[in-house]
Design an enzyme around this catalytic site. Structure first.
Site, PDB file in Angstrom:
ATOM      1  N   ASN A  14      74.531 -36.023  -2.208  1.00  0.00           N
ATOM      2  CA  ASN A  14      74.745 -35.514  -0.851  1.00  0.00           C
ATOM      3  C   ASN A  14      75.243 -36.612   0.086  1.00  0.00           C
ATOM      4  O   ASN A  14      76.424 -36.646   0.443  1.00  0.00           O
ATOM      5  CB  ASN A  14      73.448 -34.877  -0.329  1.00  0.00           C
ATOM      6  CG  ASN A  14      73.647 -34.118   0.964  1.00  0.00           C
ATOM      7  OD1 ASN A  14      74.669 -34.264   1.625  1.00  0.00           O
ATOM      8  ND2 ASN A  14      72.689 -33.301   1.336  1.00  0.00           N
ATOM      9  N   ASP A  15      74.356 -37.536   0.461  1.00  0.00           N
ATOM     10  CA  ASP A  15      74.734 -38.544   1.458  1.00  0.00           C
ATOM     11  C   ASP A  15      75.909 -39.416   1.005  1.00  0.00           C
ATOM     12  O   ASP A  15      76.713 -39.859   1.826  1.00  0.00           O
ATOM     13  CB  ASP A  15      73.538 -39.443   1.778  1.00  0.00           C
ATOM     14  CG  ASP A  15      72.467 -38.683   2.560  1.00  0.00           C
ATOM     15  OD1 ASP A  15      72.833 -37.756   3.299  1.00  0.00           O
ATOM     16  OD2 ASP A  15      71.284 -39.019   2.428  1.00  0.00           O
ATOM     17  N   VAL A  16      76.034 -39.650  -0.300  1.00  0.00           N
ATOM     18  CA  VAL A  16      77.085 -40.553  -0.777  1.00  0.00           C
ATOM     19  C   VAL A  16      78.472 -39.915  -0.734  1.00  0.00           C
ATOM     20  O   VAL A  16      79.473 -40.578  -0.994  1.00  0.00           O
ATOM     21  CB  VAL A  16      76.801 -41.080  -2.213  1.00  0.00           C
ATOM     22  CG1 VAL A  16      75.545 -41.905  -2.235  1.00  0.00           C
ATOM     23  CG2 VAL A  16      76.736 -39.947  -3.221  1.00  0.00           C
ATOM     24  N   SER A  75      69.199 -38.892   4.364  1.00  0.00           N
ATOM     25  CA  SER A  75      69.494 -39.321   5.738  1.00  0.00           C
ATOM     26  C   SER A  75      69.031 -38.289   6.751  1.00  0.00           C
ATOM     27  O   SER A  75      68.928 -38.581   7.939  1.00  0.00           O
ATOM     28  CB  SER A  75      70.989 -39.551   5.898  1.00  0.00           C
ATOM     29  OG  SER A  75      71.656 -38.309   5.781  1.00  0.00           O
TER      30      SER A  75
END
Lengths: 484, 93
Positions: free
Chosen positions: A408-410, A449
């Site tokens: 997700n965040d990456v 995050s």
């Protein structure tokens, strides 16, 4: 104090053997620079360890061989059992646990050596007390910190029960106690003369106790996505603890080997923090996951509302059939669902149908450095297919389909576009440049995050909702049918 | 060995470590970590001496504990990296 070998061989032999062991460690690490030679490197390194241990046992007079043999047997059995029975998904916590044992051993040895030297000679040198204080602090922090980290990775230990500010105070108190105890240990022979030296033993254990609690307080508030940093740093500490114990014992190979590990862990730590665009201090003293900072449901709805297109396995297979180049982006979700074998099967099928397929792996995907690579290697994915961020990013514009599996965040474009987001400036995989993006996820819930991911709402993105393993298996089955 | 000689060794080893480790590809970071981890169990040498020749009961007992912990670290670390690396080389040639 002399054993069999020391009576037969010249005095320098032990030092020469330690030098050879040091060379074997260095050569072992050099072989680790390529997958083809890495297995050999590991064997060379373990050969160095075996040599050093055997010669040490035979060199020094062993007053209690039974105790020594029992210790080696018990430790070997536990270590062997854990290594053989571990599941690949549990690897991060096991590596963390092993780290902790190394650090703990260093702290205990330093303490035992103080007792030994003192009872033999009645005095302690400044070098000895200084090195022992440093080894005691680093070793103890590594021991307890690693156990907390392993417990968190295993889901046994929850988040910190106190607020970040209270946590900082607690850390400061324990750090101060262990430093003061260390200072007392170092300064007291000079300050108080020989007569007061008998009371240093409890001071060393006070130092160890405070450092143990410091390790707990340091690691407890750190969240899951920062674990690669913590594991790498603790790895570095376990090496530094061994190196400082080498100073205590005046042992060259301990210094060489410990420093190599210290350097290795430190480099991994730096790579991890740079991959998140964060400083080490930020990981340990706040930032993501500790200070809230997440977005409310309304804010997320504003981004997602009406912009999410859901897809099905059949539709994804249609995209796969026409694609020339496919990139798969794995994340921690893939590891949790143990989807690596299904993913590997899909990749193999695509390969057979002459599709150019690769993995795009973010350095901090997963819970330890290289976590995704290790999982995929377990599923027999050739390592040539695993591409690093810098290698794969320029190729996305020529990629027909990106499948994001549990990441997700990456892949959150806000790292590049939104300066106020908590992940601003973090290097990401620029999957939006590909023609189509399919995100396989269980829901729209945010990553670590705590912020929404506008990637999900893009026109060329579709969501394949479901468990990573089941979804991948479905894709494999559908694709088999379509191409047979 | 004097303190300064030990310090020299420490600094030079740090440079050697830096030069080698920066060349290791991301692919191998997990096996590197567990292999390096096993090397940090070198503290076993110290544990062996303390456990075997401890002049007091307390030092011997501590030595025993240290030997157990360090051996777990060494054996476990090397085995885990070996298993992992053999998976890399199966099809990685």
């Amino acid at each position: 104090m002399a054993g069999i070998l020391a009576e037969l061989l010249p005095e320098q032999t032990l030092q020469i053997v330690y030098l050879i062991a040091g060379i074997l460690f260095i050569q072992g690490l050099r072989d680790m620079t390529h997958p083809r030679t890495a297995t050999r490197g590991n064997l060379i390194s373990s050969g160095g360890m075996f040599l050093a241990v055997v010669v040490t046992v035979l060199w020094f007079e062993i007053l209690s061989p039974v105790i020594l043999a029992a210790g080696l047997l018990v430790g070997g059995a536990i270590g062997g059992y854990l290594a053989i029975t571990v599941e690949t998904t549990e690897m991060p916590q096991l590596v963390g646990l092993f780290n902790g044992f190394g650090g703990g051993a260093s702290a205990v040895v330093a303490g035992a050596e103080l007792i030994d030297v003192f009872s033999a000679s009645g005095s302690l040198s400044l070098e000895l007390t200084t090195s022992a204080a440093v080894a005691g602090i680093i070793g103890s922090v590594t021991f307890s910190g690693s156990f907390v980290a392993a417990g968190k990775l295993h889901g046994l230990v929850g988040d910190s029960p106190v607020s970040p500010n209270v946590g900082h105070v607690i850390k400061a108190v324990f750090l101060a106690i262990s430093l003061l105890a260390g200072l007392y240990l170092v300064a007291q022979p000079g300050l108080f003369g020989e007569s007061l030296q008998t009371d240093w033993i409890p001071v060393y254990w006070l130092l160890v106790g405070a450092a143990l609690l410091l390790g707990v307080a340091l690691v407890l508030p750190i969240g899951g996505a920062d674990m690669p940093v913590v594991i790498a740093l603790l790895n570095s500490y376990s090496g530094l603890a061994a190196a400082t114990t080498g100073f205590v014992l005046d042992n060259t190979v301990l210094i060489i080997a410990g420093t190599l590990v210290g350097a290795s862990g430190m480099i991994l730590t730096v790579i991890m923090t740079e991959s998140m665009n964060r400083s080490l201090a930020n990981v340990f003293f706040g930032g993501l996951g500790t200070g809230g900072g997440g977005e409310s449901d309304e804010e997320m709805d504003a981004i997602y509302e009406g912009n999410i297109s859901e897809t099905s396995a059949e539709e994804v297979v249609m995209l796969l059939e026409t694609a020339n180049r496919v990139v798969i982006v794995p994340g921690y979700g893939m590891a949790v669902a143990q989807a690596q074998h299904a993913v590997a099967e899909l990749v193999e099928l695509l390969d057979e149908n002459d599709v150019d397929v690769e993995f795009g792996i973010h350095p901090v995907a997963g819970r330890m450095p290289g976590h995704m690579n290790a999982l995929l290697a377990e599923a027999d994915v050739p390592y040539e297919k695993m591409r690093e961020l810098e290698e794969v990013n320029p190729t996305f514009s020529q990629t027909d389909l990106v499948i994001v599996s549990g990441a997700n965040d990456v892949v959150n474009p806000r790292a590049n576009e939104d300066d106020s987001s908590p992940i601003a400036g973090m290097p990401i995989l620029n999957v939006t440049e590909a023609r189509h993006v399919v995100v396989n996820k269980r829901s729209l819930s945010p990553g670590f995050s705590g912020i929404a991911n506008p990637l999900f709402a893009r026109d060329n993105t579709s969501m394949l909702f479901g468990d990573a393993k089941e979804s991948m298996q479905e894709l494999v089955n559908e694709y088999k049918e379509a191409t047979s | 060995m004097t303190f300064v000689e030990n310090l020299t060794l420490f600094v030079l080893s740090a440079f050697v470590g830096y030069e080698i480790i920066t060349k290791i590809p991301t692919n191998l970071h997990t096996p590197l970590m567990s292999g390096a981890n096993a090397i940090s169990g070198i503290t076993l040498l110290g544990s062996v001496v303390v456990a075997g020749s401890g002049s007091t009961t307390l030092a011997t007992a501590l030595g025993f504990v240290a030997v157990v912990m360090a051996t777990i670290n060494v054996i476990g670390g090397y085995l885990v990296s070996h298993f992992m690396l053999s998976q890399f080389s199966q099809r990685g040639r």
